[in-house]
Design a protein around this motif. Structure first.
Motif, short mmCIF file in Angstrom:
data_model
loop_
_atom_site.label_atom_id
_atom_site.label_comp_id
_atom_site.label_asym_id
_atom_site.label_seq_id
_atom_site.Cartn_x
_atom_site.Cartn_y
_atom_site.Cartn_z
N THR A 250 51.70 26.10 1.83
CA THR A 250 50.88 24.96 1.43
C THR A 250 50.53 24.09 2.64
N ALA A 251 51.53 23.80 3.46
CA ALA A 251 51.32 22.92 4.61
C ALA A 251 50.37 23.55 5.64
N TYR A 252 50.56 24.83 5.90
CA TYR A 252 49.75 25.51 6.92
C TYR A 252 48.27 25.50 6.53
N PHE A 253 47.98 25.94 5.32
CA PHE A 253 46.58 26.02 4.90
C PHE A 253 46.02 24.64 4.55
N GLY A 254 46.89 23.73 4.12
CA GLY A 254 46.43 22.37 3.89
C GLY A 254 46.00 21.70 5.18
N ALA A 255 46.78 21.93 6.25
CA ALA A 255 46.46 21.32 7.54
C ALA A 255 45.18 21.90 8.13
N LYS A 256 44.90 23.18 7.85
CA LYS A 256 43.70 23.82 8.39
C LYS A 256 42.43 23.26 7.75
N SER A 257 42.59 22.60 6.62
CA SER A 257 41.41 22.08 5.93
C SER A 257 40.97 20.72 6.45
N THR A 258 41.69 20.15 7.39
CA THR A 258 41.32 18.85 7.94
C THR A 258 41.09 18.94 9.43
N ALA A 259 40.18 18.09 9.92
CA ALA A 259 39.88 18.06 11.36
C ALA A 259 40.77 17.05 12.08
N ALA A 260 41.60 16.32 11.33
CA ALA A 260 42.45 15.31 11.95
C ALA A 260 43.52 15.95 12.83
N LYS A 261 43.99 15.22 13.83
CA LYS A 261 45.03 15.72 14.72
C LYS A 261 46.41 15.67 14.07
N LEU A 262 46.58 14.78 13.10
CA LEU A 262 47.85 14.67 12.39
C LEU A 262 47.59 14.77 10.90
N ALA A 263 48.31 15.67 10.25
CA ALA A 263 48.13 15.84 8.81
C ALA A 263 49.46 15.69 8.10
N MET A 264 49.46 15.09 6.93
CA MET A 264 50.62 15.04 6.06
C MET A 264 50.28 15.81 4.79
N VAL A 265 51.07 16.82 4.51
CA VAL A 265 50.83 17.66 3.33
C VAL A 265 52.00 17.47 2.37
N VAL A 266 51.70 17.13 1.13
CA VAL A 266 52.73 16.89 0.11
C VAL A 266 52.65 17.99 -0.94
N ASP A 267 53.78 18.66 -1.17
CA ASP A 267 53.87 19.73 -2.16
C ASP A 267 54.86 19.29 -3.24
N ILE A 268 54.32 18.96 -4.42
CA ILE A 268 55.17 18.50 -5.52
C ILE A 268 55.38 19.66 -6.47
N GLY A 269 56.59 20.23 -6.44
CA GLY A 269 56.91 21.37 -7.28
C GLY A 269 57.77 20.99 -8.47
N GLY A 270 58.14 21.98 -9.24
CA GLY A 270 58.95 21.72 -10.42
C GLY A 270 60.40 21.41 -10.10
N THR A 271 60.86 21.83 -8.90
CA THR A 271 62.26 21.63 -8.52
C THR A 271 62.39 20.64 -7.36
N THR A 272 61.55 20.79 -6.34
CA THR A 272 61.63 19.92 -5.17
C THR A 272 60.25 19.38 -4.80
N THR A 273 60.25 18.27 -4.09
CA THR A 273 59.03 17.73 -3.49
C THR A 273 59.18 17.82 -1.98
N ASP A 274 58.23 18.48 -1.32
CA ASP A 274 58.31 18.73 0.13
C ASP A 274 57.15 18.02 0.84
N ILE A 275 57.50 17.33 1.92
CA ILE A 275 56.50 16.63 2.73
C ILE A 275 56.57 17.17 4.15
N THR A 276 55.41 17.57 4.68
CA THR A 276 55.36 18.15 6.02
C THR A 276 54.35 17.40 6.86
N PHE A 277 54.75 17.03 8.08
CA PHE A 277 53.82 16.46 9.07
C PHE A 277 53.44 17.55 10.07
N ILE A 278 52.16 17.70 10.31
CA ILE A 278 51.68 18.70 11.26
C ILE A 278 50.76 18.01 12.26
#
Length: 278
Positions: A250-278
């Protein structure tokens, strides 16, 4: 008239999560999503969830047009989060002071090498066999850590063969999963992989059967926690590398969709919520 070169070539992405299994059909020539599916994850029959999602997006009989399948999964992550990791027996080889490790049972046996790879003591295979016989029924997998194994892995390799002859459970050698010089760190790393190996092994065996049944030509890979991909065999041997597999995709392809130098991708799942800074 459709020429051979213009026929679609497909890729499929499948994410097996704790709550849902998602599948996406992707046109590799046109670089676009064709259709998607979401099905409840059936934990005792993971392949059924995958088959149901595949039936929604890719009818049986189109296997020749399918080139790639990428799996991502939170199975390993959820096993850790929910305390469902497999029971591990640890065998430590060498003159090592006892140390704590997250295992059910541990046994110290004679053997090991020095920092130059020279044998300090011969490996005591009888002690290993005795240890495995006492572990039987109490562990689901084994981890082996020997002193000096990053310089000479012989004792770990022989011990692994001995274990396989006595108890056919998954075995992880520390020399295969870590290059750290400290035996405690290598042992802990091996234990982590061993505790997750049965989980990923079950998943991969079901996926392999699926390939034999209907996905004959597809190149199948599993996304690692660093967003790279492994083949199915390597994913089992390095089971802990699949931790955060789903969020990494999720984070890898989410980050590729933005032209920004810094991206925050949030993945809210049924068990865990994961936040990644790229």
């Amino acid at each position: 008239m459709v020429t051979k070169s213009s026929k679609p070539i497909y890729g499929i992405g499948i994410d097996t999560g704790g709550t849902y299994t998602d599948a996406v059909l992707f046109d590799l020539r046109e670089r676009q999503v064709i259709c998607v599916s979401k099905r409840p994850t059936i934990h005792h029959r993971l392949e059924r969830s995958i088959v149901q999602a595949l039936d929604d997006i890719f009818p049986v009989g189109n296997a020749k047009s399918l080139r790639k399948i990428a799996f991502s999964t939170t199975l390993a992550t959820n096993a850790i989060t929910e305390g469902r990791m497999s029971r591990v027996g640890l065998i430590v080889i060498g003159q090592v002071k006892p140390f704590d490790a997250p295992v059910v049972l541990v046994r110290y046996v004679e053997g090991g090498h020095d920092h130059l790879g020279k044998e300090v003591l011969p490996l005591n295979v009888e002690q290993i066999v005795d240890a495995v016989n006492s572990f039987k029924g109490y562990v689901d997998a084994y981890a082996i850590a020997a002193s000096g194994s990053i310089e000479n892995p012989t004792h770990e390799q022989v011990a692994a063969k001995a274990i396989e002859l006595v108890d056919r459970k998954p075995v992880v050698c520390s020399c295969d999963v870590s290059s750290k010089s400290g035996i405690r760190k290598r042992a802990t790393t091996a234990v982590l992989h061993a505790s997750l190996m049965p989980v990923i092994q079950r998943f991969v065996s079901q996926v392999n059967q699926l390939q034999k049944d209907r996905l004959l030509t597809a190149d199948m890979r599993i996304i690692r926690g660093d967003a790279t991909a492994d083949d199915l065999t390597k994913a089992v041997a390095l089971a802990a590398s699949t931790v955060a597999s789903g969020p990494a995709a999720t984070a890898y392809f989410g980050a590729k969709s933005t032209a920004a130098k810094l991206a925050m991708v949030v993945d809210i799942g049924g068990t865990t919520t994961d936040i990644t800074f790229i």
